[in-house]
Design an enzyme around this catalytic site. Sequence first.
Site, PDB file in Angstrom:
ATOM      1  CG  HIS A 134      98.024 -15.358  33.872  1.00 29.66           C
ATOM      2  ND1 HIS A 134      96.781 -16.165  33.835  1.00 29.66           N
ATOM      3  CD2 HIS A 134      97.632 -14.070  33.722  1.00 29.66           C
ATOM      4  CE1 HIS A 134      95.739 -15.194  33.818  1.00 29.66           C
ATOM      5  NE2 HIS A 134      96.140 -14.167  33.771  1.00 29.66           N
ATOM      6  CB  CYS A 168      94.916  -8.799  25.074  1.00 25.46           C
ATOM      7  SG  CYS A 168      95.676  -7.383  26.122  1.00 25.46           S
ATOM      8  CB  ALA A 220      95.063  -7.847  29.886  1.00 27.76           C
ATOM      9  NE  ARG A 222      94.068  -8.231  38.096  1.00 24.73           N
ATOM     10  CZ  ARG A 222      94.922  -8.550  38.871  1.00 24.73           C
ATOM     11  NH1 ARG A 222      96.004  -7.779  39.221  1.00 24.73           N
ATOM     12  NH2 ARG A 222      95.181  -9.912  39.205  1.00 24.73           N
TER      13      ARG A 222
HETATM   14 FE1  CFM Z   1      93.430 -15.629  39.101  1.00 20.04          FE
HETATM   15 FE2  CFM Z   1      91.205 -14.909  38.678  1.00 20.04          FE
HETATM   16 FE3  CFM Z   1      93.202 -14.151  37.083  1.00 20.04          FE
HETATM   17 FE4  CFM Z   1      92.765 -13.118  39.531  1.00 20.04          FE
HETATM   18 FE5  CFM Z   1      91.453 -10.838  38.492  1.00 20.04          FE
HETATM   19 FE6  CFM Z   1      89.858 -12.919  37.661  1.00 20.04          FE
HETATM   20 FE7  CFM Z   1      91.808 -11.964  36.047  1.00 20.04          FE
HETATM   21 MO1  CFM Z   1      89.733 -10.291  36.644  1.00 20.04          MO
HETATM   22  S1  CFM Z   1      91.922 -14.852  40.577  1.00 20.04           S
HETATM   23  S2  CFM Z   1      94.538 -13.753  38.524  1.00 20.04           S
HETATM   24  S3  CFM Z   1      92.579 -11.349  40.381  1.00 20.04           S
HETATM   25  S4  CFM Z   1      92.319 -15.938  37.086  1.00 20.04           S
HETATM   26  S5  CFM Z   1      89.420 -10.970  38.641  1.00 20.04           S
HETATM   27  S6  CFM Z   1      89.152 -14.915  38.148  1.00 20.04           S
HETATM   28  S7  CFM Z   1      89.910 -12.158  35.204  1.00 20.04           S
HETATM   29  S8  CFM Z   1      92.202  -9.767  36.869  1.00 20.04           S
HETATM   30  S9  CFM Z   1      93.659 -13.005  35.177  1.00 20.04           S
END
Ligand code: CFM
Length: 542
Positions: free
Chosen positions: A195, A61, A64, A95
């Site tokens: 993000h 989500c 997250a 994480r």
């Molecule tokens: Fe970038 Fe990722 Fe992500 Fe990531 Fe992660 Fe991920 Fe994630 Mo899980 S590199 S930041 S450290 S997009 S593994 S493939 S899904 S937490 S939001």
Amino acid sequence: AKKLVNWTPTDIKADMLAKYPPKVARKRASQILINEALGNETPEISANVRTIPGIITMRGCTYAGCKGVILGPTRDIVNITHGPIGCGFYSWLTRRNQTDASAEGAENFMPYCFSTDMQDQDIIFGGEKKLQAAIQEAYDLFHPKAIAIFATCPVGLIGDDIHAVARKMKAKFGDCNVFAFSCEGYKGVSQSAGHHIANNKIFSEVVGENDAEKPGQFKINLLGEYNIGGDGFEIDRILKKCGITNISTFSGNSTYDQFASAHKADLSAVMCHRSINYVADMLETKFGIPWIKVNFIGAKSTAKSLRKIAEYFGDPGLTARVEEVIAEEMPAVEAVISDVLPRTTGKTAMLFVGGSRAHHYQDLFAEMGMKTLAAGYEFAHRDDYEGRHVIPNLKVDADSRNIEEIEVEADEKRYAPRKTSEEMARLEAAGLKFKEYEGLIPDMDHQTLVIDDLNQYEAEKLVEIVKPDIFCAGVKEKFSIQKLGIPMKQLHSYDSGGPYAGFQGAVNFYHEIDRLVNSKVWSYMKAPWQESPELSATYVWE
Ligand code: CFM
């Protein structure tokens, strides 16, 4: 190349879609692509679209993405979740972000789970007073440099003004920056929206706060590296050895001051484009710091990325030092590769992870002679699939640090078909600029499957039909895949392994995958196709 004999990719796609109602099948069909990346043509995939209700998605989500992904790995900011306790609890240390703060005797709030623990009466009468009390309590206990507040779904639904509370408390304290994120879980189609919310706020509230010059040469920001399983430690070891100064990591093992000083870097190196391209663009627009895409997953990719950084600075001393470091590190890597290659060559993999790893980790598998048959992202956008970054039209106010994204076209339109030069010309005329880098679709082989937002049902279908030697995804997929008799490697948390970045990380990965794909334990499991041979398909090498 390895080729399906009695199943073609078209058959697999049709079989995955067969059980869906027609409308659902149509939508999913646009997210399942049989790769035909040849020449300059990049086929299109539908991405960053809402998951169909009822489908068990692998996604997370918005909360997250904001709290867990971007702010979670910071060590000296108190991160308070405003919401029912579950959101804070389940995003607490799950994480595998690492920190060496205690070794340095520095502040470290990562082991704490801060939450307002909202109850029924807070939902009914409002939670602002409770939030204010929580901020006060955190301040009195820890006197941190900053306190961040994260909104969960119910907070958005009842309309608590978390920003007003943050402003009030910031003014009251005077020596502690308090800011809030409207990152309610339901806000976007995935964690990707989180993000964006996190990046904008960190840029407007923190970046540029500390104007003091940072010591060191060749100063870079390492953007999109979150120190999962200690990856960031390994990358920092290599950078330091090369004489490159990493002044700010977004955001593995990071501090408030690193964010505040990011504008003092000469260059931003972007590791995970999906999660942080916003900050890279804003640093470039406001402070003139250019960015390049790097990838430290895979020994060859690490060497390539170091060379790319050295090339940017164009300093003969740095270039020579980088070559020395590569020459020093590679023999240990090559020794392990030649050991595992006879056992791993020809094995097959599938990767369905987040927004960058499904692409980055293909390099490691390629180094082991393994072929990726199918891959996809949970929440990446089309630019990550295509390797074509769309430079947004940003207006960054120099004084107030106000960022405004001037919408030339709606987001979906922005990634609209641009295979033809007329289309490109039209979009460029509309004010859009592009930056090219490696992308998942152009890097994958012809006739491989690229699947966006893969779900539980399709994952099991794929494994049943294709039976790869290894399947990589997250904890939600781990056990359902293993029950099908296929080894499963978590590429989010790394199970308990890592680091996998850099040179030493590559060695760890080779050993781990060698053990997994050659383990006898899987042969003791009866998978459904072993009991019912009609489910079986065969792969041969051609
Ligand atoms: Fe970038 Fe990722 Fe992500 Fe990531 Fe992660 Fe991920 Fe994630 Mo899980 S590199 S930041 S450290 S997009 S593994 S493939 S899904 S937490 S939001």
